[in-house]
Design an enzyme around this catalytic site. Structure first.
Site, PDB file in Angstrom:
ATOM      1  N   ASP A 148      74.897  58.822 -41.712  1.00 46.49           N
ATOM      2  CA  ASP A 148      73.722  58.395 -42.333  1.00 46.49           C
ATOM      3  C   ASP A 148      74.239  58.184 -43.965  1.00 46.49           C
ATOM      4  O   ASP A 148      74.571  58.978 -44.555  1.00 46.49           O
ATOM      5  CB  ASP A 148      72.720  59.309 -42.335  1.00 46.49           C
ATOM      6  CG  ASP A 148      72.126  59.598 -41.112  1.00 46.49           C
ATOM      7  OD1 ASP A 148      71.903  58.904 -40.127  1.00 46.49           O
ATOM      8  OD2 ASP A 148      72.505  60.812 -40.677  1.00 46.49           O
ATOM      9  N   GLU A 195      79.121  58.518 -36.050  1.00 45.63           N
ATOM     10  CA  GLU A 195      77.815  58.188 -36.751  1.00 45.63           C
ATOM     11  C   GLU A 195      77.567  59.050 -37.959  1.00 45.63           C
ATOM     12  O   GLU A 195      77.939  60.337 -37.870  1.00 45.63           O
ATOM     13  CB  GLU A 195      76.802  58.382 -35.892  1.00 45.63           C
ATOM     14  CG  GLU A 195      75.324  57.648 -36.214  1.00 45.63           C
ATOM     15  CD  GLU A 195      74.605  58.310 -36.752  1.00 45.63           C
ATOM     16  OE1 GLU A 195      73.448  58.227 -37.184  1.00 45.63           O
ATOM     17  OE2 GLU A 195      74.741  59.865 -36.904  1.00 45.63           O
ATOM     18  N   GLU A 216      74.745  54.318 -40.247  1.00 42.91           N
ATOM     19  CA  GLU A 216      73.349  54.207 -40.173  1.00 42.91           C
ATOM     20  C   GLU A 216      72.530  53.943 -41.525  1.00 42.91           C
ATOM     21  O   GLU A 216      73.033  54.724 -42.469  1.00 42.91           O
ATOM     22  CB  GLU A 216      72.570  55.475 -39.532  1.00 42.91           C
ATOM     23  CG  GLU A 216      71.391  55.059 -39.242  1.00 42.91           C
ATOM     24  CD  GLU A 216      70.533  56.409 -38.838  1.00 42.91           C
ATOM     25  OE1 GLU A 216      70.771  57.182 -38.209  1.00 42.91           O
ATOM     26  OE2 GLU A 216      69.118  56.123 -39.206  1.00 42.91           O
ATOM     27  N   HIS A 228      71.044  62.316 -44.784  1.00 37.60           N
ATOM     28  CA  HIS A 228      70.101  62.177 -43.682  1.00 37.60           C
ATOM     29  C   HIS A 228      68.776  62.291 -44.267  1.00 37.60           C
ATOM     30  O   HIS A 228      67.877  61.398 -44.042  1.00 37.60           O
ATOM     31  CB  HIS A 228      70.020  63.230 -42.606  1.00 37.60           C
ATOM     32  CG  HIS A 228      69.117  62.997 -41.468  1.00 37.60           C
ATOM     33  ND1 HIS A 228      68.069  63.496 -41.294  1.00 37.60           N
ATOM     34  CD2 HIS A 228      69.174  62.258 -40.332  1.00 37.60           C
ATOM     35  CE1 HIS A 228      67.259  62.983 -40.496  1.00 37.60           C
ATOM     36  NE2 HIS A 228      68.044  62.154 -39.715  1.00 37.60           N
ATOM     37  N   HIS A 275      77.606  62.455 -33.687  1.00 41.09           N
ATOM     38  CA  HIS A 275      76.308  62.218 -34.233  1.00 41.09           C
ATOM     39  C   HIS A 275      76.434  63.070 -35.799  1.00 41.09           C
ATOM     40  O   HIS A 275      76.635  64.423 -35.723  1.00 41.09           O
ATOM     41  CB  HIS A 275      75.380  62.768 -33.421  1.00 41.09           C
ATOM     42  CG  HIS A 275      73.884  62.642 -34.004  1.00 41.09           C
ATOM     43  ND1 HIS A 275      72.917  63.827 -34.193  1.00 41.09           N
ATOM     44  CD2 HIS A 275      73.182  61.556 -34.518  1.00 41.09           C
ATOM     45  CE1 HIS A 275      71.914  63.243 -34.942  1.00 41.09           C
ATOM     46  NE2 HIS A 275      72.022  62.019 -35.047  1.00 41.09           N
TER      47      HIS A 275
HETATM   48  O1  G3P Z   1      71.962  56.673 -35.307  1.00 42.17           O
HETATM   49  C1  G3P Z   1      71.305  57.581 -34.382  1.00 42.17           C
HETATM   50  C2  G3P Z   1      70.642  58.693 -34.800  1.00 42.17           C
HETATM   51  O2  G3P Z   1      71.347  59.264 -36.099  1.00 42.17           O
HETATM   52  C3  G3P Z   1      69.346  58.267 -35.279  1.00 42.17           C
HETATM   53  O3  G3P Z   1      68.698  59.394 -35.739  1.00 42.17           O
HETATM   54  O4  G3P Z   1      67.659  61.128 -37.602  1.00 42.17           O
HETATM   55  O5  G3P Z   1      69.780  61.485 -36.336  1.00 42.17           O
HETATM   56  O6  G3P Z   1      69.753  59.765 -38.167  1.00 42.17           O
HETATM   57  P1  G3P Z   1      68.908  60.511 -36.858  1.00 42.17           P
HETATM   58 MG    MG Z   2      71.794  58.954 -37.934  1.00 44.01          MG
END
Ligand code: G3P
Ligand code: MG
Length: 238
Positions: free
Chosen positions: A37, A35, A110, A50, A8
């Protein structure tokens, strides 16, 4: 096909989030999926970020959407996390996808729009992602961003991202043409997990930093977990 353990924000507990350093560490630990952003700079380039503002994860100030990509690229995105990561830059989406391809990593991009930029962010992220050489899935909390990504790159797989799984998840997945559901781990029940899987969709849960919790989710039929701690698993389990 999802890898079971997905780092993450590139593995945010071990390295500064959303950086190439994090990506490399996740890969060295045996992770097969990451993953991150993607948000637009002022000149429309997707960069890894993020928050809408720069303060928490960089030495810069202000809104990501108000700085050019070249300016964002000069910011230190590592020292806040640990002095050993000083001068680690904010990467562009292109740089990250190219490193994923080089390291053989599957990617979940994302789409993270700044306020009011849902459609444009979906479109631009999809345009860059479609040129990538790695396997990837686009996801977003924003249905508008996902629709715009679908229009720009219809063949890229998409996942609907939610906090709580809504009762009408089937209709929403169908409406977005999504092949997967990404949801907060808290609140996912065996019943809904099995219904999602029976419907032929993948189900991935965030953010799981505990092996026992991941074990419970896998036993319910969850396909994958997003974790800040990919070091909790050994390569063979990933
Ligand atoms: O994509 C899963 C997770 O990353 C969503 O929450 O706020 O960490 O981007 P966040
Ligand atoms: Mg995310």
């Amino acid at each position: 096909m999802y890898p079971r353990i997905i780092a993450h924000r590139c593995g945010g507990a071990l390295a500064p989030e959303n950086t190439l350093a994090g990506l490399r560490i996740a890969a060295r630990l045996g992770c097969r999926g990451v993953e991150f952003d993607a948000m637009l700079s002022a000149d429309g380039v997707p960069v890894l970020m993020h928050d809408e503002t720069l303060e928490r994860t960089t030495a810069g100030r202000g809104r990501v959407a108000e700085l050019a990509c070249s300016q964002i690229g000069q910011l230190d995105a590592g020292a806040w996390f640990h002095p050993g990561f000083t001068a680690e830059p904010v990467p562009t989406l292109d740089q990250v996808l190219s490193l994923c391809a080089e390291l053989g990593l599957w990617a979940n991009v994302e789409i993270k729009p700044s306020s009011g930029q849902d459609a444009e962010t979906g479109r631009m992220v999809a345009r860059h992602a479609v040129a990538a050489s790695c396997s990837l899935v686009l996801s977003s909390f924003s249905p508008e961003a996902l629709r715009s990504a679908a229009a720009a790159a219809p063949l890229l797989p998409r996942a609907m991202l939610v906090e709580t799984i809504p009762a009408d998840w089937r209709e929403r997945l169908a409406d977005l043409g999504a092949m997967a559901l990404h949801a907060q781990a808290r609140g996912v029940t065996a019943e809904v997990a099995s219904a999602v899987r029976a419907g032929g969709f993948s189900l991935a849960c965030y953010t799981v930093n505990n092996r026992d919790e991941a074990g419970r989710l896998f036993a319910m039929g969850v396909s994958a977990v997003f974790t800040d701690r990919p070091d909790l698993w050994v390569t063979a389990e990933m």
